[in-house]
Write an enzyme that holds these catalytic residues in place. Sequence first.
Site, short mmCIF file in Angstrom:
data_model
loop_
_atom_site.label_atom_id
_atom_site.label_comp_id
_atom_site.label_asym_id
_atom_site.label_seq_id
_atom_site.Cartn_x
_atom_site.Cartn_y
_atom_site.Cartn_z
N ASP A 31 -9.55 -1.24 12.81
CA ASP A 31 -8.96 -0.48 11.72
C ASP A 31 -7.43 -0.62 11.80
O ASP A 31 -6.89 -1.11 12.81
CB ASP A 31 -9.41 0.98 11.92
CG ASP A 31 -8.89 1.91 10.87
OD1 ASP A 31 -8.74 1.49 9.72
OD2 ASP A 31 -8.64 3.09 11.22
N GLU A 80 -4.75 1.90 9.83
CA GLU A 80 -4.06 3.20 9.84
C GLU A 80 -4.71 4.14 10.86
O GLU A 80 -5.93 4.23 10.95
CB GLU A 80 -4.13 3.85 8.46
CG GLU A 80 -3.28 3.15 7.43
CD GLU A 80 -3.52 3.73 6.05
OE1 GLU A 80 -3.09 4.86 5.79
OE2 GLU A 80 -4.15 3.05 5.23
MG LIG Z 1 -7.93 4.75 10.23
#
Ligand SMILES: [Mg+2]
Length: 203
Positions: free
Chosen positions: A7, A9
């Site tokens: 991922d 963020e």
């Molecule tokens: Mg995230």
Amino acid sequence: MNLVVADLEGVFLPEIWINVAQKTGIEELKLTTRDISDYDVLMTRRLAILKENNLKIQDIQEVIAGLDPLPGAAGILDWIRSQTQIIILSDTFEEFARPLMAKLKFPTLLCHNLTIDASGNITDYNIRIENQKAMAVKALKNLNYRVIAFGDSYNDIGMIQEADQGFFFTPPETVVQEFPEIPVTRDYDQLKTMIASLLKNEI
Ligand SMILES: [Mg+2]
């Protein structure tokens, strides 16, 4: 052969929408996938708030241009890339992520994009394919990769469960409690140890 997917963020970058909320003073923009697990509900609400407040892509990009990766993010990405290969799977949008990718030395990023009119109003968002994180892991496994996946939130569950090995990085406690079977790492040192050990245990 191993391949890591991760991922963006909450893992390598701060939450873009939280920073936009702080800068604009619009509290409701602080909601993320950590709070609302249905991404469509979340994004529809965000775009409505932008419209209500007459915020354009230029306003958002101004905030994003002032952001930096999380402390140590560039270093840990360098380390992962020295050990194996990594692809970032994110539910952000190309128009948001692009200015920040330079600060992470341009890792491969698969995400979505926005529809923007001539005045800079964000009129829609385009999901490249539904459930893209898990779909990407599935496709990579079909290419005979052993996939290691990690992320911090609800929208990472699919890819973590689909991967050969998956774990959380700095998840909120609510997510940990909901998915107690998924291992947890809480800082970059633990992340490094986890990846090193998973790479060593290759079958
Ligand atoms: Mg995230």
